[in-house]
Design an enzyme around this catalytic site. Sequence first.
Site, PDB file in Angstrom:
ATOM      1  N   GLN A  11      78.972 -27.213   6.067  1.00  0.00           N
ATOM      2  CA  GLN A  11      80.267 -26.826   6.643  1.00  0.00           C
ATOM      3  C   GLN A  11      81.174 -28.022   6.902  1.00  0.00           C
ATOM      4  O   GLN A  11      82.336 -28.025   6.509  1.00  0.00           O
ATOM      5  CB  GLN A  11      80.058 -26.047   7.945  1.00  0.00           C
ATOM      6  CG  GLN A  11      81.391 -25.657   8.564  1.00  0.00           C
ATOM      7  CD  GLN A  11      81.269 -24.600   9.648  1.00  0.00           C
ATOM      8  OE1 GLN A  11      80.197 -24.057   9.880  1.00  0.00           O
ATOM      9  NE2 GLN A  11      82.365 -24.306  10.303  1.00  0.00           N
ATOM     10  N   GLU A  71      75.160 -21.347   2.523  1.00  0.00           N
ATOM     11  CA  GLU A  71      75.634 -19.983   2.732  1.00  0.00           C
ATOM     12  C   GLU A  71      77.114 -19.930   2.368  1.00  0.00           C
ATOM     13  O   GLU A  71      77.807 -20.937   2.423  1.00  0.00           O
ATOM     14  CB  GLU A  71      75.351 -19.532   4.168  1.00  0.00           C
ATOM     15  CG  GLU A  71      75.963 -20.391   5.236  1.00  0.00           C
ATOM     16  CD  GLU A  71      77.210 -19.748   5.785  1.00  0.00           C
ATOM     17  OE1 GLU A  71      77.204 -18.533   5.989  1.00  0.00           O
ATOM     18  OE2 GLU A  71      78.190 -20.472   5.966  1.00  0.00           O
ATOM     19  N   SER A 140      77.581 -33.706   7.519  1.00  0.00           N
ATOM     20  CA  SER A 140      77.278 -34.070   8.900  1.00  0.00           C
ATOM     21  C   SER A 140      75.761 -34.133   8.997  1.00  0.00           C
ATOM     22  O   SER A 140      75.060 -33.553   8.169  1.00  0.00           O
ATOM     23  CB  SER A 140      77.809 -33.017   9.859  1.00  0.00           C
ATOM     24  OG  SER A 140      77.076 -31.828   9.694  1.00  0.00           O
ATOM     25  N   THR A 145      72.215 -28.016   6.677  1.00  0.00           N
ATOM     26  CA  THR A 145      72.562 -28.235   5.272  1.00  0.00           C
ATOM     27  C   THR A 145      72.969 -29.679   5.030  1.00  0.00           C
ATOM     28  O   THR A 145      72.447 -30.349   4.141  1.00  0.00           O
ATOM     29  CB  THR A 145      73.705 -27.291   4.843  1.00  0.00           C
ATOM     30  OG1 THR A 145      73.347 -25.955   5.170  1.00  0.00           O
ATOM     31  CG2 THR A 145      73.946 -27.394   3.357  1.00  0.00           C
ATOM     32  N   GLU A 254      83.547 -52.972  -3.896  1.00  0.00           N
ATOM     33  CA  GLU A 254      84.015 -54.086  -3.073  1.00  0.00           C
ATOM     34  C   GLU A 254      83.759 -53.851  -1.595  1.00  0.00           C
ATOM     35  O   GLU A 254      83.517 -54.786  -0.844  1.00  0.00           O
ATOM     36  CB  GLU A 254      85.519 -54.308  -3.285  1.00  0.00           C
ATOM     37  CG  GLU A 254      85.824 -55.297  -4.388  1.00  0.00           C
ATOM     38  CD  GLU A 254      87.316 -55.517  -4.544  1.00  0.00           C
ATOM     39  OE1 GLU A 254      87.955 -55.935  -3.576  1.00  0.00           O
ATOM     40  OE2 GLU A 254      87.829 -55.248  -5.640  1.00  0.00           O
TER      41      GLU A 254
END
Length: 453
Positions: A11, A71, A140, A145, A254
Amino acid sequence: MREVISIHIGQAGVQVGNACWELYCLEHGIQPDGLMPSDKTIGVEDDAFNTFFSETGAGKHVPRAVFLDLEPTVVDEVRTGTYRQLFHPEQLITGKEDAANNYARGHYTIGKEIVDLCLDRIRKLADNCTGLQGFLVFSSVGGGTGSGLGALLLERLSVDYGKKSKLGFTVYPSPQVATAVVEPYNSVLSTHALLEHTDVAVMLDNEAIYDICRRSLDIQRPTYTNLNRLIAQVISSLTASLRFDGALNVDVTEFQTNLVPYPRIHFMLCSYAPVISAEKAYHEQLSVAEITNSAFEPASMMAKCDPRHGKYMACCLMYRGDVVPKDVNAAVATIKTKRTIQFVDWSPTGFKCGINYQPPTVVPGGDLAKVQRAVCMISNSTAIAEVFSRIDHKFDLMYAKRAFVHWYVGEGMEEGEFSEAREDLAALEKDYEEVGTESQEGDGEEGEDGGDQ
């Protein structure tokens, strides 16, 4: 061409991705249907923006990106949203049941079924590139997930594309606000993979960005859209030099070369300035010196951590808009004289600057004011260890009682993985500690793999 492929997982990754592509399209004048009236060379991929967009013969511009979630609801918003015609349906990949905030589900049971499909799609995008330079991975680590599938995908990318650089933009759990009880578990397990399989990880945290929105933009109750648009500005500033021709261009590799002194010490803090609302913009014209100072303010950091508690090892300043090198040099010279901004003794210069003449673009009807110049800073500071020690502390409180562990073991994970990941993070905290200490007595090589228990 030096193309970059963006991968948005879970999400958080998908929603940040939405904000980023919305902004890229505005910056390049690409319409929601992918057509670009200003592009004179239709079907020819040698414009600077082709690092992020591929072109079809009909002149349609397609993002080099993949959106994945276990999902469908969040990706369905892309499928039905304003930019639904921009993406090829194959770039939007969803499963049927989500990871339920469980790293093990994202990494072992459910993630395992979808990961090959994801890699196929990424392979198609990669085959379409002439000189792929790397991946930007958005996720995250608090949920299931982003942490589980994110880690799995990074591991597989390392196998398939060993030499390509991988930059992670990772949302870490906030100190006060939590969306799941098991965030500390997921974060520790996922960071274990980020440590090994990303070259640079930029850490973001919702609470820090909430505070910036409240303080600087006077938004009483910021939504994820407010947050993501601010994150998109940062990511746009970092990638501007890949997408536009500029005076001091900065390549993806870089960042790595200039910011990472030891392979493990690659977690970055970032900040963006000026963050001002449209109402205030009429009254303030911010100079290069002012925005540079503002970027070093602890309150501007996009992760909750105070750089005054640590030392800087390296720092990248990416300016865009009406900025000349002379002003940048003066601003940096002033920063160097400040007592609050300390560098480690083995990295005396520590600044890399990039300038891009494309002024920052804002989303119409958004919160940010249109400004003439802006700066985005990415810095490698020993203070980022605060973020890890906070998460580790919460992890220890739960793990001492083995709370919630059965959910992970039930999905085929071994309990040993918890302690292994936790030890790796303890070693990382120790590495940061050693890098920050005075290095006269040693030969400067400690911190490479110090602190393995």
